[in-house]
Motif scaffolding. Structure first.
Motif, PDB file in Angstrom:
ATOM      1  N   GLY A 166       0.813  -1.207   0.000  1.00  0.00           N
ATOM      2  CA  GLY A 166       0.000   0.000   0.000  1.00  0.00           C
ATOM      3  C   GLY A 166       0.850   1.261   0.000  1.00  0.00           C
ATOM      4  O   GLY A 166       2.083   1.215  -0.087  1.00  0.00           O
ATOM      5  N   GLN A 167       0.158   2.400   0.103  1.00  0.00           N
ATOM      6  CA  GLN A 167       0.836   3.687   0.181  1.00  0.00           C
ATOM      7  C   GLN A 167       1.165   4.023   1.629  1.00  0.00           C
ATOM      8  O   GLN A 167       0.321   3.889   2.507  1.00  0.00           O
ATOM      9  N   PHE A 168       2.397   4.463   1.870  1.00  0.00           N
ATOM     10  CA  PHE A 168       2.836   4.899   3.195  1.00  0.00           C
ATOM     11  C   PHE A 168       3.093   6.401   3.146  1.00  0.00           C
ATOM     12  O   PHE A 168       3.760   6.907   2.235  1.00  0.00           O
ATOM     13  N   GLN A 169       2.553   7.095   4.133  1.00  0.00           N
ATOM     14  CA  GLN A 169       2.773   8.534   4.253  1.00  0.00           C
ATOM     15  C   GLN A 169       3.193   8.848   5.683  1.00  0.00           C
ATOM     16  O   GLN A 169       2.531   8.434   6.637  1.00  0.00           O
ATOM     17  N   GLY A 224       8.989  17.957  11.753  1.00  0.00           N
ATOM     18  CA  GLY A 224       8.084  19.040  12.096  1.00  0.00           C
ATOM     19  C   GLY A 224       7.430  19.763  10.946  1.00  0.00           C
ATOM     20  O   GLY A 224       6.456  20.493  11.155  1.00  0.00           O
ATOM     21  N   VAL A 225       7.925  19.583   9.705  1.00  0.00           N
ATOM     22  CA  VAL A 225       7.372  20.417   8.628  1.00  0.00           C
ATOM     23  C   VAL A 225       7.045  19.657   7.341  1.00  0.00           C
ATOM     24  O   VAL A 225       6.164  20.069   6.591  1.00  0.00           O
ATOM     25  N   ASN A 226       7.714  18.571   7.043  1.00  0.00           N
ATOM     26  CA  ASN A 226       7.602  17.940   5.733  1.00  0.00           C
ATOM     27  C   ASN A 226       6.964  16.551   5.801  1.00  0.00           C
ATOM     28  O   ASN A 226       6.930  15.909   6.857  1.00  0.00           O
ATOM     29  N   ASP A 227       6.486  16.085   4.651  1.00  0.00           N
ATOM     30  CA  ASP A 227       5.915  14.748   4.526  1.00  0.00           C
ATOM     31  C   ASP A 227       6.818  13.887   3.645  1.00  0.00           C
ATOM     32  O   ASP A 227       7.506  14.400   2.754  1.00  0.00           O
ATOM     33  N   ILE A 228       6.778  12.572   3.874  1.00  0.00           N
ATOM     34  CA  ILE A 228       7.515  11.616   3.047  1.00  0.00           C
ATOM     35  C   ILE A 228       6.552  10.518   2.610  1.00  0.00           C
ATOM     36  O   ILE A 228       5.765  10.003   3.410  1.00  0.00           O
ATOM     37  N   TYR A 229       6.622  10.160   1.328  1.00  0.00           N
ATOM     38  CA  TYR A 229       5.771   9.115   0.761  1.00  0.00           C
ATOM     39  C   TYR A 229       6.641   8.002   0.178  1.00  0.00           C
ATOM     40  O   TYR A 229       7.698   8.270  -0.415  1.00  0.00           O
ATOM     41  N   PHE A 242       1.291   7.906   9.103  1.00  0.00           N
ATOM     42  CA  PHE A 242       1.963   7.996  10.401  1.00  0.00           C
ATOM     43  C   PHE A 242       2.298   9.455  10.684  1.00  0.00           C
ATOM     44  O   PHE A 242       2.693  10.197   9.791  1.00  0.00           O
ATOM     45  N   ARG A 243       2.161   9.853  11.941  1.00  0.00           N
ATOM     46  CA  ARG A 243       2.495  11.223  12.327  1.00  0.00           C
ATOM     47  C   ARG A 243       3.856  11.214  13.012  1.00  0.00           C
ATOM     48  O   ARG A 243       4.001  10.805  14.163  1.00  0.00           O
ATOM     49  N   GLY A 244       4.852  11.642  12.257  1.00  0.00           N
ATOM     50  CA  GLY A 244       6.201  11.717  12.807  1.00  0.00           C
ATOM     51  C   GLY A 244       6.999  10.442  12.589  1.00  0.00           C
ATOM     52  O   GLY A 244       6.456   9.334  12.488  1.00  0.00           O
ATOM     53  N   LEU A 245       8.326  10.600  12.560  1.00  0.00           N
ATOM     54  CA  LEU A 245       9.227   9.488  12.303  1.00  0.00           C
ATOM     55  C   LEU A 245       9.220   8.470  13.441  1.00  0.00           C
ATOM     56  O   LEU A 245       9.333   7.255  13.215  1.00  0.00           O
TER      57      LEU A 245
END
Length: 325
Positions: free
Chosen positions: A192-195, A201-206, A263-266
């Motif tokens: 699936g897609q992971f986000q 604190g500022v950016n998203d990774i997909y 997910f919110r945060g690493l």
């Protein structure tokens, strides 16, 4: 054309240029096969363009670096994806090769002075790489992008006849097939897609196949048959004709059929604590069972009379009948 023609510096900042070589070549040829009777024409073109991926973490050499997201963090996400979720993200690349190919062939047969026929074949195929969720505040691994495939094949035959000085006719038969697909660039298509949102604190990774490409395909075939007869009677141009058209369509689009994990945060990503999970599919869990396959036939009949009523004024009267099923 190649990367040697592209700059590698904006003001005082240097960046890596994606190595690429773009080529376009083709030919056209036409000649008689039988003198004054049968002629052919062929045109071919091939093009190998390149897609350039613009956005990347700082220190990675991309032309547009995402502020607040460094290369070490991106590499850490790749490590966690493999060790905890069993997923291998694609290596960081800043470009991809595409392909386009076109072929046109035509036969022109002058059967007699009063009868002639044309036959045309056309094929256009290619693929282009599309980026998604990649911008100044979000980074997407290459496996989150997708390849858009397009393939078009068509055949057409047209027959013209002049039966006498007043009567003429033409008949046309054509068939066209269009196949469009969107395939993720991932080697693990069942994921699936992971986000991960708010990384640092500022950016998203997909990463992982984009949710809108989990089950996405469109194919349609179209058959067309039409004919017309014209007859000139003094000042009147009489005509009548028909058209039959049938489209067979297959459409599959099930977004998120492999799941979408946010997910919110690493830290939460590493701990396996999802902020949200969504899943959409057919009850059978096979997205093909949620696809649509149907036919759209239509019929047309018409007859008309075109004639002058006064100087520079022409009147057209007729009947037109359409039917859809």
């Amino acid at each position: 054309r190649s990367d040697s023609l592209q700059g590698d510096k904006i003001r005082d900042r240097s960046f890596d240029v994606t190595p690429y070589s773009e080529k376009r070549y083709g030919f056209t040829v036409g000649a008689p096969l039988v003198e004054d009777k049968l002629f052919f024409f062929v045109a071919y073109e091939k093009h190998n363009p390149s897609s350039v991926f613009t956005f990347g973490p700082t220190g990675s050499g991309f032309s547009s670096e995402i502020q607040g997201l460094d290369l070490a963090t991106v590499n850490r996400v790749a490590e966690i994806a493999k060790s905890k979720y069993g997923y291998n993200v694609n290596p960081l690349v800043n470009g991809a090769d595409n392909e386009e190919e076109k072929l046109l062939a035509k036969l022109d047969w002058q059967i007699t002075d009063d009868h002639r026929m044309f036959f045309t074949f056309q094929n256009t195929s290619g693929n282009t790489t599309s980026t998604t969720d990649s911008n100044s505040s979000a980074f997407a691994f290459d496996d989150h992008f997708y390849t858009r495939q397009n393939d078009l094949t068509s055949y057409a035959m047209q027959f013209f006849s002049d039966w006498n000085e007043n009567l003429s006719s033409n008949l046309r038969v054509s068939y066209q097939s269009v196949d469009n697909g969107q395939t993720p660039r991932s080697s693990q298509l069942n994921y699936g897609q992971f986000q991960i949102i708010d990384v640092q604190g500022v950016n998203d990774i997909y990463f992982g196949p984009d949710q809108f490409r989990h089950a996405n395909k469109l194919k349609y075939d179209t058959l067309n048959l039409s004919g017309e007869v014209k007859y000139f009677l003094e000042d009147h141009e009489l005509s009548a004709g028909f058209e039959y058209k049938k489209a067979d369509i297959f459409n599959m689009f099930v977004a998120g059929s492999n799941g979408v994990y946010t997910f919110r945060g690493l830290a939460n990503f590493e701990a396996g604590i999802a902020d949200s999970i969504s899943y959409t599919n057919a009850p059978s869990k096979n997205p093909a069972d949620a696809s649509a396959s149907f036919a759209l036939p239509s019929y047309t009949l018409y007859a008309q009379d075109k004639f002058p009523i006064i100087d520079d004024v022409t009147l057209t009267l007729g009947l037109h009948y359409d039917s859809w099923m």
